[in-house]
Design a protein around this motif. Structure first.
Motif, PDB file in Angstrom:
ATOM      1  N   ASN A 182     -47.695  60.502  -7.813  1.00 41.87           N
ATOM      2  CA  ASN A 182     -46.866  59.379  -6.951  1.00 41.87           C
ATOM      3  C   ASN A 182     -47.469  58.170  -7.411  1.00 41.87           C
ATOM      4  O   ASN A 182     -48.094  57.664  -8.295  1.00 41.87           O
ATOM      5  N   ASP A 185     -48.288  52.794  -2.614  1.00 44.17           N
ATOM      6  CA  ASP A 185     -47.220  51.802  -2.024  1.00 44.17           C
ATOM      7  C   ASP A 185     -47.838  50.589  -1.535  1.00 44.17           C
ATOM      8  O   ASP A 185     -47.540  49.557  -1.371  1.00 44.17           O
ATOM      9  N   ASP A 211     -45.938  57.369  -0.043  1.00 51.78           N
ATOM     10  CA  ASP A 211     -44.794  58.114   0.807  1.00 51.78           C
ATOM     11  C   ASP A 211     -44.319  59.283  -0.211  1.00 51.78           C
ATOM     12  O   ASP A 211     -44.614  58.945  -1.376  1.00 51.78           O
ATOM     13  N   PHE A 212     -43.696  60.201   0.323  1.00 50.47           N
ATOM     14  CA  PHE A 212     -43.134  61.379  -0.615  1.00 50.47           C
ATOM     15  C   PHE A 212     -41.582  61.004  -0.225  1.00 50.47           C
ATOM     16  O   PHE A 212     -40.738  61.276   0.594  1.00 50.47           O
ATOM     17  N   ASP A 213     -41.021  60.805  -1.597  1.00 51.10           N
ATOM     18  CA  ASP A 213     -39.697  60.306  -1.878  1.00 51.10           C
ATOM     19  C   ASP A 213     -38.894  61.168  -2.584  1.00 51.10           C
ATOM     20  O   ASP A 213     -39.444  62.143  -3.521  1.00 51.10           O
ATOM     21  N   GLY A 233     -39.367  56.313  -5.452  1.00 50.10           N
ATOM     22  CA  GLY A 233     -40.243  57.478  -6.064  1.00 50.10           C
ATOM     23  C   GLY A 233     -39.975  57.880  -7.377  1.00 50.10           C
ATOM     24  O   GLY A 233     -39.277  56.963  -8.261  1.00 50.10           O
ATOM     25  N   GLU A 238     -42.551  63.527  -8.487  1.00 55.91           N
ATOM     26  CA  GLU A 238     -42.881  63.094  -7.030  1.00 55.91           C
ATOM     27  C   GLU A 238     -43.762  64.181  -6.496  1.00 55.91           C
ATOM     28  O   GLU A 238     -43.075  65.366  -6.498  1.00 55.91           O
TER      29      GLU A 238
HETATM   30 CA   LIG Z   1     -43.652  57.418  -3.132  1.00 59.05          CA
END
Ligand SMILES: [Ca+2]
Ligand SMILES: [Ca+2]
Ligand SMILES: [Ca+2]
Length: 309
Positions: A182, A185, A211-213, A233, A238
């Motif tokens: 990842n 951010d 974050d988890f895209d 992402g 990811e």
């Molecule tokens: Ca991300």
């Protein structure tokens, strides 16, 4: 009204912490079914990343081979310390088999209260009874405060899953080692004044967030709440760590830059414009946010505990 919201959100965080205690150990969640992170790592890769029992966490061996870095919540969760005399062990799964070494002592960061990973200080160091064998890799800590924007590789044991469903609680019972990527951010500092949560205790500079895209703007949670952080992402590469994550390392250029501390739906911080793909707050689905303890911030404490070894 404001205080009512605050109490509600503190309750949410308390529930999160209770859930974390029950779910420690879960770790790598892949974006898609054809992601390469769906396969366990070959045994010769990341041999210095250990499975910790009975706490079901992940840790990594520091240069010198005697100390393992992990998260404080693995040892003291919700103010409940693991009982004195508990035999904590670090197991290394290497090509020649498994090596299990007892932990002789552990050091929890003095700022860790046992609550609220989201505010920081979620870091601990274990001292092994003997130096890990040569088949086990050793890792330097990252001291360079340039992590934001960098890709990292996260390694861990525990449950696996897919982005649209989150973790599978009937997976990886053999605690195989998984990894994926990842991008950091930003710093956790961004939550200080922007959310409806009470973040007054937040330790500035101490956490890295991501974050988890799934590739869409809709589930780019940090991008939705902070337009400056828009980033959709890494596609198939990811991954996320779910809440209840486990002290596992994030490597930047081969050095330990982060330690898995927490993960949660953006619903835990914001009331509107929610990016989490489902209504489950801590299942590691697309749109959830994770926080790593920022190792560079704690470098001098780590050096003090380990004597710089
Ligand atoms: Ca991300
Ligand atoms: Ca994003
Ligand atoms: Ca979710």
């Amino acid at each position: 009204m404001k205080s009512a919201i605050k109490i509600l959100l503190m309750t949410v965080l308390t529930v999160l912490l209770v859930l974390e205690a029950a779910e420690a150990g879960r770790s790598i969640i892949s974006a898609f079914a054809d992601s390469s992170s769906r396969k366990p790592l070959a045994l010769e890769r990341y041999t210095g990343v250990a499975y910790l029992e009975p706490v079901q966490c992940t840790g990594s061996v520091l240069t010198g081979g005697l100390y393992v870095i992990t998260a404080a919540h693995c040892l003291n969760e919700g103010g409940v310390k693991i009982p004195a005399g508990t035999a904590v062990t670090a197991t290394f799964k290497v090509p020649s088999g498994q090596v299990t070494i007892p932990v002789s002592n552990y050091y929890i960061h003095p700022g860790w209260t046992g609550y609220e990973s989201e505010v920081g200080n979620d870091i601990a160091i274990l001292k092994l009874k003997r130096i890990a064998p040569p088949s086990v890799e050793q890792y330097e800590i990252n001291r360079n405060k340039n992590e934001v924007g960098q890709l990292f590789t996260k390694v861990g044991y525990g449950y696996i899953g897919l982005g649209n469903k989150g973790q599978n609680e009937n997976s990886n019972s053999e605690a195989k080692r998984y990894a994926g990527q990842n991008r950091y951010d930003g710093l956790g500092d961004i939550f200080k004044s922007s959310t409806e949560s009470d973040m007054s205790e937040l330790v500035l500079g101490s956490q890295l967030i991501f974050d988890f895209d799934d590739g869409t703007a809709e589930h780019d949670s940090l991008g939705r709440h902070f337009p400056k952080l828009a980033d959709r992402g890494l596609g198939k590469n990811e991954i996320a760590t779910a809440s209840g994550d486990s002290g596992g390392p994030s490597f930047v250029d081969g050095k330990i830059a982060g330690i898995s501390s927490w993960g949660y739906s953006d619903r835990g911080f914001f009331k509107t414009n929610i990016g989490d793909i489902d209504k489950i707050d801590d299942n590691g689905s697309f749109g959830e946010i994770s926080g790593d303890t920022r190792v560079s911030f704690y470098a001098s404490w780590i050096d003090k505990v380990t004597g710089g070894r």
